[in-house]
Motif scaffolding. Structure first.
Motif, PDB file in Angstrom:
ATOM      1  N   PRO A  97       0.794  -1.237   0.000  1.00  0.00           N
ATOM      2  CA  PRO A  97       0.000   0.000   0.000  1.00  0.00           C
ATOM      3  C   PRO A  97       0.826   1.286   0.000  1.00  0.00           C
ATOM      4  CG  PRO A  97       0.180  -0.789   2.239  1.00  0.00           C
ATOM      5  CD  PRO A  97       0.948  -1.774   1.374  1.00  0.00           C
ATOM      6  N   GLU A  98       2.172   1.166  -0.056  1.00  0.00           N
ATOM      7  CA  GLU A  98       3.015   2.362   0.069  1.00  0.00           C
ATOM      8  C   GLU A  98       2.672   3.432  -0.966  1.00  0.00           C
ATOM      9  OE1 GLU A  98       4.132  -0.715   0.056  1.00  0.00           O
ATOM     10  OE2 GLU A  98       5.544  -1.049   1.704  1.00  0.00           O
ATOM     11  N   LYS A  99       2.429   2.998  -2.201  1.00  0.00           N
ATOM     12  CA  LYS A  99       2.103   3.944  -3.273  1.00  0.00           C
ATOM     13  C   LYS A  99       0.926   4.826  -2.877  1.00  0.00           C
ATOM     14  CE  LYS A  99       0.327   3.913  -8.023  1.00  0.00           C
ATOM     15  NZ  LYS A  99      -0.033   3.034  -9.173  1.00  0.00           N
ATOM     16  N   TYR A 100      -0.095   4.210  -2.284  1.00  0.00           N
ATOM     17  CA  TYR A 100      -1.303   4.964  -1.938  1.00  0.00           C
ATOM     18  C   TYR A 100      -1.129   5.766  -0.661  1.00  0.00           C
ATOM     19  CZ  TYR A 100      -3.184   2.332  -5.756  1.00  0.00           C
ATOM     20  OH  TYR A 100      -3.369   1.815  -7.008  1.00  0.00           O
ATOM     21  N   ARG A 101      -0.258   5.333   0.216  1.00  0.00           N
ATOM     22  CA  ARG A 101       0.055   6.144   1.395  1.00  0.00           C
ATOM     23  C   ARG A 101       0.724   7.456   0.968  1.00  0.00           C
ATOM     24  NH1 ARG A 101      -3.170   3.747   4.421  1.00  0.00           N
ATOM     25  NH2 ARG A 101      -2.621   1.800   5.457  1.00  0.00           N
ATOM     26  N   ILE A 102       1.621   7.376  -0.013  1.00  0.00           N
ATOM     27  CA  ILE A 102       2.269   8.584  -0.531  1.00  0.00           C
ATOM     28  C   ILE A 102       1.229   9.514  -1.153  1.00  0.00           C
ATOM     29  CG2 ILE A 102       3.902   9.466  -2.256  1.00  0.00           C
ATOM     30  CD1 ILE A 102       5.487   6.815  -1.810  1.00  0.00           C
ATOM     31  N   LEU A 103       0.343   8.943  -1.972  1.00  0.00           N
ATOM     32  CA  LEU A 103      -0.712   9.746  -2.595  1.00  0.00           C
ATOM     33  C   LEU A 103      -1.615  10.389  -1.549  1.00  0.00           C
ATOM     34  CD1 LEU A 103      -1.793   7.469  -5.576  1.00  0.00           C
ATOM     35  CD2 LEU A 103      -0.559   9.632  -5.714  1.00  0.00           C
ATOM     36  N   GLN A 104      -1.924   9.626  -0.520  1.00  0.00           N
ATOM     37  CA  GLN A 104      -2.784  10.125   0.560  1.00  0.00           C
ATOM     38  C   GLN A 104      -2.210  11.407   1.163  1.00  0.00           C
ATOM     39  OE1 GLN A 104      -4.149   7.378   3.927  1.00  0.00           O
ATOM     40  NE2 GLN A 104      -2.186   8.162   4.673  1.00  0.00           N
ATOM     41  N   TRP A 105      -0.920  11.386   1.486  1.00  0.00           N
ATOM     42  CA  TRP A 105      -0.286  12.558   2.089  1.00  0.00           C
ATOM     43  C   TRP A 105      -0.118  13.689   1.084  1.00  0.00           C
ATOM     44  CZ3 TRP A 105      -0.271  13.500   6.970  1.00  0.00           C
ATOM     45  CH2 TRP A 105      -0.309  12.440   7.871  1.00  0.00           C
ATOM     46  N   LEU A 106       0.173  13.348  -0.164  1.00  0.00           N
ATOM     47  CA  LEU A 106       0.298  14.389  -1.185  1.00  0.00           C
ATOM     48  C   LEU A 106      -1.042  15.097  -1.380  1.00  0.00           C
ATOM     49  CD1 LEU A 106       2.121  15.768  -3.279  1.00  0.00           C
ATOM     50  CD2 LEU A 106       1.396  14.022  -4.921  1.00  0.00           C
ATOM     51  N   PHE A 107      -2.133  14.333  -1.402  1.00  0.00           N
ATOM     52  CA  PHE A 107      -3.452  14.941  -1.561  1.00  0.00           C
ATOM     53  C   PHE A 107      -3.798  15.791  -0.333  1.00  0.00           C
ATOM     54  CE2 PHE A 107      -3.453  12.645  -5.219  1.00  0.00           C
ATOM     55  CZ  PHE A 107      -4.674  12.310  -5.791  1.00  0.00           C
ATOM     56  N   PHE A 108      -3.409  15.347   0.843  1.00  0.00           N
ATOM     57  CA  PHE A 108      -3.639  16.138   2.054  1.00  0.00           C
ATOM     58  C   PHE A 108      -2.880  17.455   1.979  1.00  0.00           C
ATOM     59  CE2 PHE A 108      -2.426  16.942   6.640  1.00  0.00           C
ATOM     60  CZ  PHE A 108      -3.655  17.435   7.013  1.00  0.00           C
ATOM     61  N   GLN A 109      -1.679  17.419   1.428  1.00  0.00           N
ATOM     62  CA  GLN A 109      -0.906  18.652   1.304  1.00  0.00           C
ATOM     63  C   GLN A 109      -1.592  19.641   0.352  1.00  0.00           C
ATOM     64  OE1 GLN A 109       1.243  20.129  -1.404  1.00  0.00           O
ATOM     65  NE2 GLN A 109       1.218  21.807   0.083  1.00  0.00           N
ATOM     66  N   VAL A 110      -1.977  19.141  -0.829  1.00  0.00           N
ATOM     67  CA  VAL A 110      -2.517  20.077  -1.822  1.00  0.00           C
ATOM     68  C   VAL A 110      -3.945  20.516  -1.501  1.00  0.00           C
ATOM     69  CG1 VAL A 110      -1.006  19.248  -3.671  1.00  0.00           C
ATOM     70  CG2 VAL A 110      -3.285  18.244  -3.426  1.00  0.00           C
ATOM     71  N   SER A 111      -4.698  19.715  -0.750  1.00  0.00           N
ATOM     72  CA  SER A 111      -6.081  20.091  -0.439  1.00  0.00           C
ATOM     73  C   SER A 111      -6.240  20.657   0.961  1.00  0.00           C
ATOM     74  CB  SER A 111      -7.000  18.871  -0.582  1.00  0.00           C
ATOM     75  OG  SER A 111      -6.747  17.917   0.433  1.00  0.00           O
ATOM     76  N   GLY A 112      -5.298  20.356   1.851  1.00  0.00           N
ATOM     77  CA  GLY A 112      -5.389  20.774   3.235  1.00  0.00           C
ATOM     78  C   GLY A 112      -4.366  21.821   3.596  1.00  0.00           C
ATOM     79  N   GLN A 113      -3.108  21.426   3.612  1.00  0.00           N
ATOM     80  CA  GLN A 113      -2.078  22.370   4.039  1.00  0.00           C
ATOM     81  C   GLN A 113      -2.027  23.623   3.159  1.00  0.00           C
ATOM     82  OE1 GLN A 113       1.865  22.175   2.866  1.00  0.00           O
ATOM     83  NE2 GLN A 113       2.766  22.610   4.866  1.00  0.00           N
ATOM     84  N   GLY A 114      -1.853  23.448   1.861  1.00  0.00           N
ATOM     85  CA  GLY A 114      -1.673  24.587   0.959  1.00  0.00           C
ATOM     86  C   GLY A 114      -2.803  25.610   1.031  1.00  0.00           C
ATOM     87  N   PRO A 115      -4.064  25.185   0.858  1.00  0.00           N
ATOM     88  CA  PRO A 115      -5.157  26.168   0.905  1.00  0.00           C
ATOM     89  C   PRO A 115      -5.311  26.866   2.250  1.00  0.00           C
ATOM     90  CG  PRO A 115      -5.855  24.190  -0.249  1.00  0.00           C
ATOM     91  CD  PRO A 115      -4.512  23.882   0.343  1.00  0.00           C
ATOM     92  N   TYR A 116      -5.170  26.135   3.353  1.00  0.00           N
ATOM     93  CA  TYR A 116      -5.329  26.771   4.656  1.00  0.00           C
ATOM     94  C   TYR A 116      -4.202  27.761   4.930  1.00  0.00           C
ATOM     95  CZ  TYR A 116      -9.099  23.533   5.795  1.00  0.00           C
ATOM     96  OH  TYR A 116     -10.280  22.840   5.801  1.00  0.00           O
ATOM     97  N   TYR A 117      -2.978  27.356   4.644  1.00  0.00           N
ATOM     98  CA  TYR A 117      -1.863  28.275   4.846  1.00  0.00           C
ATOM     99  C   TYR A 117      -2.010  29.480   3.922  1.00  0.00           C
ATOM    100  CZ  TYR A 117       0.904  24.730   7.473  1.00  0.00           C
ATOM    101  OH  TYR A 117       1.369  23.815   8.387  1.00  0.00           O
ATOM    102  N   GLY A 118      -2.425  29.220   2.689  1.00  0.00           N
ATOM    103  CA  GLY A 118      -2.590  30.309   1.728  1.00  0.00           C
ATOM    104  C   GLY A 118      -3.665  31.298   2.150  1.00  0.00           C
ATOM    105  N   GLN A 119      -4.788  30.802   2.671  1.00  0.00           N
ATOM    106  CA  GLN A 119      -5.842  31.697   3.143  1.00  0.00           C
ATOM    107  C   GLN A 119      -5.384  32.498   4.364  1.00  0.00           C
ATOM    108  OE1 GLN A 119      -8.914  32.439   1.741  1.00  0.00           O
ATOM    109  NE2 GLN A 119      -8.004  31.311   0.032  1.00  0.00           N
ATOM    110  N   ALA A 120      -4.583  31.861   5.211  1.00  0.00           N
ATOM    111  CA  ALA A 120      -4.031  32.597   6.355  1.00  0.00           C
ATOM    112  C   ALA A 120      -3.187  33.766   5.867  1.00  0.00           C
ATOM    113  CB  ALA A 120      -3.194  31.660   7.228  1.00  0.00           C
ATOM    114  N   ALA A 121      -2.369  33.518   4.858  1.00  0.00           N
ATOM    115  CA  ALA A 121      -1.542  34.592   4.297  1.00  0.00           C
ATOM    116  C   ALA A 121      -2.410  35.673   3.667  1.00  0.00           C
ATOM    117  CB  ALA A 121      -0.575  34.013   3.260  1.00  0.00           C
ATOM    118  N   TRP A 122      -3.454  35.252   2.948  1.00  0.00           N
ATOM    119  CA  TRP A 122      -4.326  36.223   2.288  1.00  0.00           C
ATOM    120  C   TRP A 122      -4.970  37.178   3.295  1.00  0.00           C
ATOM    121  CZ3 TRP A 122      -5.483  38.333  -2.237  1.00  0.00           C
ATOM    122  CH2 TRP A 122      -6.660  39.096  -2.312  1.00  0.00           C
ATOM    123  N   PHE A 123      -5.565  36.621   4.328  1.00  0.00           N
ATOM    124  CA  PHE A 123      -6.300  37.464   5.271  1.00  0.00           C
ATOM    125  C   PHE A 123      -5.381  38.290   6.170  1.00  0.00           C
ATOM    126  CE2 PHE A 123      -9.893  34.721   4.143  1.00  0.00           C
ATOM    127  CZ  PHE A 123     -10.859  35.697   3.940  1.00  0.00           C
TER     128      PHE A 123
END
Length: 221
Positions: A97-123
Motif C-alpha cells: 500500500p506504500e504507493k497509496y500512502r504517498i498519494l494520501q499525504w500528497l493529496f492532504f498537502q494540496v487540499s489541506g495544508q496549501g489552501p489553509y496556509y494560503g488563506q491565512a496569508a491572504w487574510f
C-alpha cells in the motif's frame, strides 16, 4: 522551437508551490529554465499564459523532451516527474500500500495544508479589510494540520514508505512560512517537536536545500 533546457517552469519568486517542483527537479538532476510571469501586472492571467494553464496560477511545467507536454497543479507535476523520470522510484513507490500512502499525504498537502496556509496569508496580508475572525480561523487550521502531522511523525520518521518521498517534499515550502503565518510568538519546535524535527531533515535533502538557496537568491533581486 528549440529549447536548450529539458523543462520550462513557470514560477513565482516567493510563491511556495512552484518551489516544490524545483526541489524535485534538482533531486532528479533534471535541467530547467524558470520563467517568472509578472504577477503584479497580471501576466499569469493574460491570454498567452492561460493557453498553458487555464487556471491562471503558478506553477506550470513544459517538458520539451516529451513533445512540449504541458502540465499544471504542483501535485500533478510532482507525480508526472516521478512517474516519468524517477526510474529508481527513489521518491515514490510502485508497491502497495506504500504507493497509496504517498498519494494520501500528497493529496492532504494540496487540499489541506496549501489552501489553509494560503488563506491565512491572504487574510493577514492581502485582504483589503481586517477580518480578525478569518485570521483566527486559518491560524487554527494551520495548527490543526500540524497536529495531524505530529500525530504520525511522533511515531515514524517519514510520512510514508519508510523513506523521504514527494509527500515529505511537498509540505516543506509552506511549513517554511510558519513564522510569518503564525507570528513571532509561535514556537514550532516546542509546540510540534516531531514535525519540527522532520521539517529540519527535509531541509537538509540536497535538492531541497539547493532549491531554498536559489529561492533566496531570486527573492533578493
Amino acid at each position: 522551437m528549440s529549447h536548450g533546457k529539458h523543462f520550462t517552469l513557470y514560477s513565482h519568486a516567493n510563491g511556495p508551490n512552484p518551489w516544490k517542483i524545483v526541489f524535485l527537479l534538482k533531486e532528479l538532476d533534471l535541467d530547467y529554465e524558470s520563467v517568472f510571469p509578472d504577477v503584479q501586472k497580471g501576466e499569469h492571467k493574460g491570454p498567452e499564459y492561460l493557453k498553458l494553464n487555464p487556471n491562471g496560477r503558478l506553477p506550470t511545467l513544459i517538458d520539451h523532451k516529451n513533445n512540449d507536454f504541458t502540465i499544471w497543479e504542483s501535485g500533478a507535476i510532482l507525480l508526472y516527474l516521478v512517474d516519468k523520470y524517477d526510474t529508481e522510484k527513489k521518491y515514490t513507490s510502485t508497491k502497495e500500500p506504500e504507493k497509496y500512502r504517498i498519494l494520501q499525504w500528497l493529496f492532504f498537502q494540496v487540499s489541506g495544508q496549501g489552501p489553509y496556509y494560503g488563506q491565512a496569508a491572504w487574510f493577514q496580508v492581502y485582504h483589503p479589510e481586517k477580518v480578525p475572525s478569518a485570521v483566527e480561523r486559518y491560524r487554527n487550521e494551520i495548527k490543526r494540520v500540524l497536529g495531524v502531522l505530529e500525530s504520525v511523525l511522533s511515531k515514524q520518521e517519514w510520512l510514508a514508505a519508510g523513506k523521504f518521498t514527494i509527500a515529505d517534499l511537498a509540505f516543506s515550502t509552506w511549513n517554511g512560512l510558519l513564522g510569518f503565518l503564525l507570528g513571532s510568538e509561535f514556537n514550532f519546535e516546542k509546540e510540534f517537536p516531531a514535525t519540527y524535527k522532520w521539517h529540519q531533515k527535509v531541509l537538509e535533502v540536497p535538492g531541497v536545500k539547493a532549491g531554498f538557496e536559489e529561492m533566496a537568491r531570486i527573492s533578493a533581486h
